[in-house]
Design a protein around this motif. Structure first.
Motif, PDB file in Angstrom:
ATOM      1  N   GLY A  62       0.797  -1.222   0.000  1.00 39.63           N
ATOM      2  CA  GLY A  62       0.000   0.000   0.000  1.00 39.63           C
ATOM      3  C   GLY A  62       0.829   1.271   0.000  1.00 39.63           C
ATOM      4  N   GLU A  63       2.121   1.169   0.224  1.00 42.27           N
ATOM      5  CA  GLU A  63       2.983   2.354   0.274  1.00 42.27           C
ATOM      6  C   GLU A  63       3.309   2.835  -1.137  1.00 42.27           C
ATOM      7  OE1 GLU A  63       7.443   3.539   1.953  1.00 42.27           O
ATOM      8  OE2 GLU A  63       6.454   1.693   2.631  1.00 42.27           O
ATOM      9  N   SER A  87       7.989   5.079 -10.295  1.00 43.45           N
ATOM     10  CA  SER A  87       7.111   5.415  -9.167  1.00 43.45           C
ATOM     11  C   SER A  87       5.825   4.603  -9.261  1.00 43.45           C
ATOM     12  CB  SER A  87       6.800   6.914  -9.171  1.00 43.45           C
ATOM     13  OG  SER A  87       6.177   7.296 -10.388  1.00 43.45           O
ATOM     14  N   GLY A  88       5.234   4.330  -8.110  1.00 46.97           N
ATOM     15  CA  GLY A  88       4.013   3.544  -8.082  1.00 46.97           C
ATOM     16  C   GLY A  88       3.672   3.113  -6.673  1.00 46.97           C
ATOM     17  N   VAL A  89       2.802   2.116  -6.577  1.00 50.22           N
ATOM     18  CA  VAL A  89       2.300   1.632  -5.289  1.00 50.22           C
ATOM     19  C   VAL A  89       2.712   0.175  -5.108  1.00 50.22           C
ATOM     20  CG1 VAL A  89       0.236   1.225  -3.893  1.00 50.22           C
ATOM     21  CG2 VAL A  89       0.351   3.227  -5.391  1.00 50.22           C
ATOM     22  N   ILE A  90       3.150  -0.168  -3.894  1.00 45.72           N
ATOM     23  CA  ILE A  90       3.466  -1.565  -3.569  1.00 45.72           C
ATOM     24  C   ILE A  90       2.148  -2.314  -3.408  1.00 45.72           C
ATOM     25  CG2 ILE A  90       4.667  -3.102  -1.976  1.00 45.72           C
ATOM     26  CD1 ILE A  90       6.516  -1.150  -3.392  1.00 45.72           C
ATOM     27  N   ILE A  91       1.911  -3.287  -4.267  1.00 44.19           N
ATOM     28  CA  ILE A  91       0.650  -4.029  -4.199  1.00 44.19           C
ATOM     29  C   ILE A  91       0.816  -5.423  -3.601  1.00 44.19           C
ATOM     30  CG2 ILE A  91      -0.379  -2.748  -6.105  1.00 44.19           C
ATOM     31  CD1 ILE A  91       0.256  -5.124  -7.933  1.00 44.19           C
ATOM     32  N   ALA A  92       2.051  -5.890  -3.455  1.00 46.38           N
ATOM     33  CA  ALA A  92       2.260  -7.220  -2.860  1.00 46.38           C
ATOM     34  C   ALA A  92       3.724  -7.377  -2.472  1.00 46.38           C
ATOM     35  CB  ALA A  92       1.846  -8.324  -3.826  1.00 46.38           C
ATOM     36  N   ILE A 109       9.011  -8.022  -4.342  1.00 47.69           N
ATOM     37  CA  ILE A 109       8.183  -6.831  -4.127  1.00 47.69           C
ATOM     38  C   ILE A 109       7.516  -6.504  -5.459  1.00 47.69           C
ATOM     39  CG2 ILE A 109       8.186  -4.374  -3.564  1.00 47.69           C
ATOM     40  CD1 ILE A 109      10.628  -4.885  -1.804  1.00 47.69           C
ATOM     41  N   VAL A 110       6.194  -6.360  -5.444  1.00 49.44           N
ATOM     42  CA  VAL A 110       5.433  -6.090  -6.675  1.00 49.44           C
ATOM     43  C   VAL A 110       4.972  -4.636  -6.650  1.00 49.44           C
ATOM     44  CG1 VAL A 110       3.508  -6.800  -8.125  1.00 49.44           C
ATOM     45  CG2 VAL A 110       4.676  -8.498  -6.700  1.00 49.44           C
ATOM     46  N   ILE A 111       5.311  -3.902  -7.724  1.00 50.31           N
ATOM     47  CA  ILE A 111       4.944  -2.489  -7.856  1.00 50.31           C
ATOM     48  C   ILE A 111       3.932  -2.330  -8.988  1.00 50.31           C
ATOM     49  CG2 ILE A 111       5.773  -0.160  -8.350  1.00 50.31           C
ATOM     50  CD1 ILE A 111       8.463  -0.927  -7.296  1.00 50.31           C
TER      51      ILE A 111
END
Length: 567
Positions: A62-63, A87-92, A109-111
Motif C-alpha cells: 500500500g505504500e 514510481s508507483g504503489v506496492i501491491i504485494a 516486491i510487486v509495484i
C-alpha cells in the motif's frame, strides 16, 4: 600473436586451451536499433538479485514509492540493495516465480506503476570524482545496488576493494556467446558512458594499465570505443580473436596478459581486476549522476521471436511482457525459452519471471536452431571434451566421479574450476549432458560443505558448553579446597569457645582453692586466740567446751564440702 591497439600500438596476445568457433547468430538482434521498453502494468522485483545475503524489504503493501527509492537492503558485507525502477504503489510482497534453473519461487516486491515516473531525491553527482575519497566512491557504488552484469552478479563494491595492488584493469566487452548482443549495442550507443566508467574504475584501483577487450566480430563497437580514447590516458582498446569462451574471466586474463589465475584463486592474486562493460556504464551512472541500477539492456532474440532486438528494460519487467513488445512468439507455444545464451543459459519453465540485474538475454530458438536433445549414450572416451575445455580440465573424469557421487574425487579433478561454458557438452558424440552433471556435483558439494559447517558450529557450541560446565565444576571444587584449608589453619568457633571455657573453669577452681586456703588461715588464726573466761574451769565445763568446738569444726567442714560440690 600481436594485434593493433590504440594509435597503431601493437600488443602481444596469448591463447587459452581449447575453445570453439560457433555460429554467431548475432545479426538477428543487431538489425534493429536500441528500443526503450514501455512500462508494464506491474513490476516484480526479487529481493535476491545478487550473490550474497538476500536484501530485506524496507517498504509495506500500500505504500507509494518513487523512482530510484531503496525498496530493500541488508547490512551484510556481501549484499546489494534493490531500488524502484519507477514510481508507483506496492501491491504485494511475497513469493513469486523468479528466473532460476530450479523453477522455484522467491521473495519479491510487486509495484503497480502510476505512470508519473517521479524520481526520488538523488544523491549529489560526483562529477569531479578524482577529488573524492575512494571509500566514498565505493559506498556510492554499493548504495546504488551495482553488481556484475555479465551474469556473475557479484556486488561490485567488494570487487573494487581487492586489498592488494592491481596492475591491470580489464573491461570485458568480448560478449563471446552466440545470439547475445546487448553489450555490443551498449558500446555502440553509449561508448562515452562506458569510457567514463572505465576512468572511474582506473582511478579507484590505481591500475598501471587499463585494457578494454572486444572481439573482432564487433567492428562498430571497437570504432566507437576508439573514438572515446584520450591521448594522455593509459587506456587501450584491444581487439581479440573471436573464440568462445574468450569472455570468460580467466580466459580473458590469459589472452591479454599471459597470466594464469591459480586453481580456486581470484584474478586479484595475479594483479588483475575484470569488470563487464554494462557494469562499468552503471558505475558511471551512479557516480556522475547519482542514479542507482534500475534498468539494463536485454537482448530478445531467436527465430521464435517476432521482432528480435535490444531493449532498455526496467528491472522487474516480466519476460512475457518484454517478449510481447518484441513482436511476441511466432508460434503459439514456443518449444523453448532460454534466459541467457545457448551455451551457458538455462531453460525457463514460464515467461512470467522478472528481468533481473544479471539477465542479459531472452532466447526463443526455433526447432531448427535448437533441435531436441538426443538420448545420452555411453561415454566412448574419445577425449574431445578435454580438447575443447578452456579451463584445461579432464571433463570425462569429473563426469565419472559426479555420476558416481564421489564428490571428493570430482573436486580433486578441480570441479570448481569448471566455468560451465558447455564446450564439452557441445562436442560430445554421445550427447551426454556433462554440464548438468557438473552443476549437480557443485550443488551437492556446496550442500555438504554447508552441512559440515553447521555440524562444526554445533560441535563448537557443544564443546563450549562442556568446557563451561567443567570450568564451573573446577571453580566449585577449588572453593571447597580453600574452605577446608582455611578450616585447618584456623580452629573452628566451637573449639575456640571450648578452649575459652576450659580456661574459665581453671581460673574458677584456682579462685576456689585460694578462698579455701584463706578461710583455713583465718580459722587457724582464730584458734590461736584463747577464749576469754576459760580460767578455773571445771572438768565438766571443759568437756562441754571441747564438744562444742568439735561440733563447730564438723559443721564447718561439711559446709565447705557442700560449697565445693555446688561450685
Amino acid at each position: 600473436m600481436y594485434v593493433e591497439s590504440k594509435k597503431g600500438k601493437t600488443r602481444k596476445l596469448w591463447q587459452f586451451h581449447g575453445g570453439l568457433h560457433l555460429p554467431e547468430k548475432k545479426e538477428i538482434s543487431l538489425d534493429r536499433p536500441l528500443q526503450q521498453a514501455t512500462l508494464p502494468s506491474r513490476l516484480v522485483l526479487p529481493l535476491q538479485q545478487h550473490i550474497g545475503v538476500q536484501a530485506q524489504s524496507l517498504v509495506t503493501v500500500g505504500e507509494r514509492v518513487l523512482k530510484g527509492q531503496i525498496l530493500a537492503n541488508s547490512n551484510a558485507p556481501v549484499s546489494a540493495p534493490v531500488h524502484a525502477p519507477t514510481s508507483g504503489v506496492i501491491i504485494a510482497i511475497g513469493e513469486h516465480a523468479v528466473p532460476h534453473p530450479s523453477g522455484l519461487t522467491g521473495q519479491c516486491i510487486v509495484i503497480q506503476p502510476d505512470g508519473d515516473d517521479s524520481w526520488v531525491d538523488l544523491p549529489e553527482p560526483m562529477t569531479d570524482f578524482k577529488s573524492v575519497d575512494v571509500r566514498e566512491l565505493r559506498q556510492r557504488i554499493r548504495e546504488s545496488g551495482i553488481v556484475g552484469m555479465g551474469g556473475a552478479t557479484f556486488p561490485s563494491a567488494i570487487k573494487l576493494n581487492p586489498g592488494k595492488p592491481i596492475k591491470t584493469l580489464i573491461i570485458n566487452g568480448a560478449e563471446c556467446e552466440p545470439y547475445i548482443t546487448c553489450d555490443d549495442r551498449l558500446m555502440r550507443d553509449f561508448a562515452g558512458r562506458v569510457m567514463e566508467g572505465t576512468r572511474i574504475l582506473q582511478h579507484m584501483l590505481q591500475s598501471e594499465e587499463c585494457l578494454i577487450a572486444i572481439e573482432d566480430n564487433k567492428p562498430e563497437a571497437i570504432l566507437a570505443m576508439f573514438q572515446e580514447l584520450r591521448d594522455e590516458e593509459n587506456i587501450e582498446v584491444v581487439r581479440i580473436p573471436t573464440l568462445y569462451p574468450s569472455g570468460g574471466e580467466k580466459q580473458l586474463i590469459r589472452i591479454l596478459t599471459g597470466r594464469e589465475v591459480p586453481t580456486s584463486g581470484l584474478p586479484a592474486q595475479v594483479g588483475v581486476i575484470c569488470h563487464n562493460v554494462a557494469t562499468t556504464a552503471a558505475i558511471a551512472d551512479a557516480v556522475l549522476d547519482g542514479r542507482p541500477l534500475i534498468s539494463r539492456i536485454v537482448t530478445i532474440t531467436g527465430e521464435g521471436i517476432g521482432e528480435p532486438g535490444n531493449f532498455e528494460v526496467p528491472l522487474g519487467m516480466l519476460a512475457g511482457d518484454l517478449i510481447a513488445q518484441a513482436g511476441g512468439y511466432i508460434e503459439q507455444q514456443p518449444q523453448q525459452l532460454i534466459l541467457g545464451g545457448p551455451m551457458m543459459g538455462f531453460d525457463l519453465n514460464t515467461d512470467q519471471v522478472p528481468i533481473t540485474k544479471g539477465a542479459n538475454c531472452l532466447l526463443c530458438p526455433s526447432e531448427e536452431e535448437s533441435p531436441p536433445p538426443q538420448p545420452a549414450r555411453a561415454c566412448i572416451r574419445c577425449g574431445r571434451c578435454a580438447d575443447v575445455c578452456p579451463a584445461n580440465l579432464l571433463p570425462q573424469q569429473i563426469y565419472w566421479y559426479s555420476r558416481a557421487k564421489d564428490l571428493e574425487q570430482a573436486q580433486d579433478y578441480n570441479l570448481f574450476d569448471c566455468i560451465e561454458c558447455g564446450c564439452c557438452s557441445h562436442v560430445c558424440p554421445s550427447h551426454i549432458p556433462l554440464v548438468q552433471y557438473y552443476r549437480y556435483a557443485k550443488a551437492e558439494s556446496w550442500a555438504q560443505e554447508q552441512e559440515r559447517r553447521e555440524s562444526e558450529h554445533a560441535k563448537q557450541r557443544h564443546d563450549f558448553r562442556v568446557s563451561r560446565l567443567e570450568r564451573l565444576e573446577a571453580e566449585r571444587k577449588a572453593r571447597l579446597r580453600k574452605k577446608k584449608q582455611d578450616l585447618k589453619s584456623k580452629p573452628p568457633a566451637k573449639k575456640r569457645e571450648a578452649s575459652k571455657q576450659e580456661i574459665s573453669d581453671k581460673d574458677a577452681k584456682q579462685a576456689a582453692i585460694e578462698a579455701a586456703m584463706k578461710r583455713a588461715a583465718e580459722k587457724k588464726a582464730r584458734q590461736q586466740h584463747r577464749p576469754k573466761n576459760t580460767d578455773n574451769l571445771t572438768s565438766d565445763q571443759q568437756a562441754q567446751i571441747e564438744a562444742v568446738d568439735k561440733r563447730r569444726l564438723v559443721a564447718r567442714e561439711e559446709k565447705e564440702q557442700q560449697k565445693e560440690h555446688s561450685e
